[in-house]
Design a protein around this motif. Structure first.
Motif, short mmCIF file in Angstrom:
data_model
loop_
_atom_site.label_atom_id
_atom_site.label_comp_id
_atom_site.label_asym_id
_atom_site.label_seq_id
_atom_site.Cartn_x
_atom_site.Cartn_y
_atom_site.Cartn_z
N GLU A 81 0.83 -1.22 0.00
CA GLU A 81 0.00 0.00 0.00
C GLU A 81 0.86 1.25 0.00
O GLU A 81 1.94 1.28 0.58
CB GLU A 81 -0.89 0.02 1.24
CG GLU A 81 -2.02 -0.99 1.20
CD GLU A 81 -2.86 -0.99 2.47
OE1 GLU A 81 -3.82 -1.77 2.52
OE2 GLU A 81 -2.54 -0.23 3.42
N LYS B 70 -3.48 3.08 0.23
CA LYS B 70 -4.21 2.61 -0.96
C LYS B 70 -3.44 1.47 -1.62
O LYS B 70 -2.20 1.53 -1.72
CB LYS B 70 -4.39 3.74 -1.98
CG LYS B 70 -5.00 4.99 -1.40
CD LYS B 70 -6.42 5.15 -1.87
CE LYS B 70 -6.93 6.49 -1.36
NZ LYS B 70 -8.31 6.69 -1.61
N SER C 104 -5.30 -2.02 -7.13
CA SER C 104 -6.65 -1.50 -7.39
C SER C 104 -6.69 0.03 -7.47
O SER C 104 -7.53 0.60 -8.15
CB SER C 104 -7.63 -2.02 -6.34
OG SER C 104 -7.19 -1.66 -5.06
N ASP C 105 -5.76 0.69 -6.79
CA ASP C 105 -5.73 2.17 -6.83
C ASP C 105 -4.47 2.67 -7.52
O ASP C 105 -3.85 3.64 -7.10
CB ASP C 105 -5.77 2.73 -5.40
CG ASP C 105 -7.18 2.87 -4.90
OD1 ASP C 105 -8.01 3.40 -5.64
OD2 ASP C 105 -7.44 2.41 -3.77
N PHE D 37 -3.74 6.42 -8.32
CA PHE D 37 -3.36 7.25 -7.17
C PHE D 37 -1.95 6.91 -6.70
O PHE D 37 -1.11 7.79 -6.56
CB PHE D 37 -4.37 7.06 -6.02
CG PHE D 37 -3.90 7.69 -4.73
CD1 PHE D 37 -4.10 9.04 -4.51
CD2 PHE D 37 -3.24 6.94 -3.77
CE1 PHE D 37 -3.65 9.63 -3.33
CE2 PHE D 37 -2.78 7.51 -2.59
CZ PHE D 37 -2.99 8.86 -2.37
N THR D 38 -1.71 5.61 -6.48
CA THR D 38 -0.43 5.25 -5.86
C THR D 38 0.76 5.59 -6.76
O THR D 38 1.77 6.09 -6.28
CB THR D 38 -0.38 3.74 -5.49
OG1 THR D 38 -0.52 2.96 -6.67
CG2 THR D 38 -1.46 3.37 -4.50
#
Lengths: 307, 253
Positions: free
Chosen positions: A62, A66, A70-71, A74-75
């Motif tokens: 993460e 996040k 899946s994100d 953003f990451t």
């Protein structure tokens, strides 16, 4: 607050070869974190999973809470990567390559202009802005890698061997720049073969070997915990019962040469001197030996960092 | 959708081949002019016309199609392989771009190169042989469609290939022979029956004849069949290219 980077029980196999056995790392927002390990320990695999180049088999990865899969939009936008291997390009000048890089992160040319100009100046590449990558020296290519990582102003900077192959002067300049970036609030994940670099820059380091983290802590606490620091004291008078005078300490006596093994030489030295002088000893010479992170690394992994 | 990222990569792909136009645009133009001058004007003395069309005019759509599809294929394939070999691919794969956006940008890059080459040779044909185009919009539309399909094929090849040698093998052993056997220089009606039947399995035969229909109004194949096959190829290969990118096995690790 959510950690900038959280890696839990990360596992990865390449066929029969186990690359990561369950890596656990947590990096706080704003921390300067060093990942140390011999070649093949799993550093690059860990970074590549984190940045989306390699798929993990199992585990949590993460960025600011996040999930990196899946994100991913953003990451990935939070992270800038200065890879160990130089990028090559045959077609475009340096500044256009930086604009492209900013563009991939959703920043149009107009908005990227200031940042690109600032980075070119700060990293001493201004005069080369219209040159092609092949026209740059090794040190300049390294600086370009760093500029490329910073062009979208990421919160997290991953530096994979950022000073490999550069001369001493540039290495010190880059260290200064990394400190500046860290002071400005960036979270930095550093991998390096120069243990001095980690010792000097990092708030915290993790030593990784054979696919797992075997030790983690601040460079100072690691040397204190696992290091073999010592005190050597030479005395002119040997006819004293050292065992009873220095009963609180572990030491060896070799004909008036006392050797103490201690993790805290600075704290223990005054006490030992006090005890010996009170017992009427004449001290001829005092020496403290302190192990470095390199010794810690060696004692934990059984090999040097460059092996 | 990361529109800025997608348009940046698309512009990079287009800019890349324009920056080396001597390698990517001029050669096709020169070879087509030579084909028209040497093959067309000299062979026209022996084969005066096919289906009532002067021989030089007859070969122009085939030349356009050969250039279109080879340029479209080589743009995306070589760009992808180059990015892989030069270590640029991580920059894309680590950025907040989806496989769909990356694939589409590559495909559009190849599509533009195929279309630019096709249209330039179309203009050469008009200038050198006084050709009138029956359906100009359909011609350009068809060139774009086929460019898209073959650019997708190029992206698949570029992802699969691990060396320039492999890529050249795929192009030289499949694409070039299929183009030549697709009826650039002849009507398949001139072939023996068995060879005509074999030609029906060659997708490039439909591409060449589809374009010949839009330009000259004649075609060996049914124009609707050509169009449908072009659409099926475009959709099919685009989907495969995106799936391969999403899977990532050939480009990651």
């Amino acid at each position: 607050m959510k950690p900038a980077i959280k890696i839990q029980n990360l596992k990865k196999n390449y066929g029969e070869t186990v690359a990561l056995k369950g890596v656990n790392i947590s990096i706080k927002d704003g921390e300067f974190f060093g990942l140390l390990g011999p070649n093949g320990a799993g550093k690059t695999t860990t970074i590549n999973i984190l940045t989306g180049l390699v798929r993990k088999d199992e585990g949590v990865t993460e960025i600011f809470g996040k999930d990196i899969v899946s994100d991913y939009r953003f990451t990935r936008a939070q992270v800038g990567i200065s890879a160990q291997e130089f990028t090559q390009d045959w077609f475009f000048p340096l500044d256009r390559l930086l604009y492209f890089q900013a563009g991939y992160y959703g920043i149009p040319k107009e908005k990227a202009k200031d940042q690109v100009n600032e980075l070119l100046v700060r990293l001493g590449l201004e005069e080369k802005r219209s040159s092609r990558l092949r026209q740059l020296s090794g040190g300049m290519k390294r600086r370009f890698q760093i500029a490329k990582a910073l062009v979208h102003d990421p919160k997290i900077l991953i530096l994979d061997e950022p000073t490999a192959g550069v001369d001493v002067k540039l290495r010190h300049e880059l260290w200064e720049y990394f400190r500046e970036l860290h002071n400005a609030g960036k979270t930095i994940l550093l991998t390096t073969h120069y243990i001095e670099e980690a010792e000097l820059l990092c708030d915290k380091v993790a030593i990784i070997d054979k696919g797992q983290v075997i030790k983690e802590g601040s460079p100072k606490s690691l040397t204190r915990q696992s290091g073999k620091s010592g005190i050597n004291i030479s005395l002119s008078d040997e006819n004293i019962d050292f065992e009873s005078v220095l009963s609180d300490f572990t030491f060896t006596n070799n004909e008036g040469e006392l050797h103490f093994t201690t993790k805290e030489p600075e704290e223990n030295l005054p006490k030992i001197i006090n005890l010996l002088t009170n017992a009427g000893c004449h001290i001829q010479r005092v020496e403290t030996t302190k192990s470095s992170l390199e010794d810690v690394f060696l004692s934990l992994t059984g090999k040097g960092i460059n092996e | 959708m990361n529109w800025v990222g997608f348009s940046t990569l698309t512009l990079r792909e287009v800019g890349r081949f324009f920056s080396v136009y001597r390698q990517t645009v001029i050669p096709g133009l020169i070879s087509s002019i030579l084909y028209i001058l040497i093959f067309g004007f000299t062979l026209e003395r022996r084969i005066s016309s096919i289906d009532g069309i002067p021989y030089t005019l007859f070969i122009i759509p085939g030349l356009i199609m050969m250039n279109t599809l080879s340029n479209a294929t080589s743009n995306s394939s070589s760009s992808m392989l180059q990015m892989k070999l030069l270590g640029q691919l991580p920059d894309l794969l680590q950025a907040p771009l989806s496989s769909f956006e990356i694939s589409l940008a590559y495909i559009i890059g190849g599509m533009v190169r195929g279309t630019v080459n096709g249209i330039l040779i179309l203009l050469v044909g008009v200038v050198l042989s006084d050709m009138t185009i029956t359906q100009p919009f359909a011609t350009i539309g068809f060139i774009m469609l086929v460019s898209w399909a073959f650019s997708s094929i190029g992206l698949i090849l570029g992802q699969m290939a691990e060396s320039w040698d492999q890529l050249a093998t795929m192009q030289n052993f499949f694409l070039t022979p299929l183009s030549f056997l697709g009826g650039i220089f002849y009507s398949i009606k001139m072939l023996p029956d068995w060879a005509q039947s074999v030609s029906f399995f060659n997708p490039i035969y439909y591409m060449i004849n589809g374009l010949r229909y839009t330009i000259l109004g004649v075609s060996d194949s049914n124009p609707s069949t050509s169009f449908i096959i072009a659409i099926i190829m475009t959709i099919g290969f685009t989907v495969i290219a995106i799936m391969l990118m999403e899977n990532g096995k050939k480009i990651k690790e």
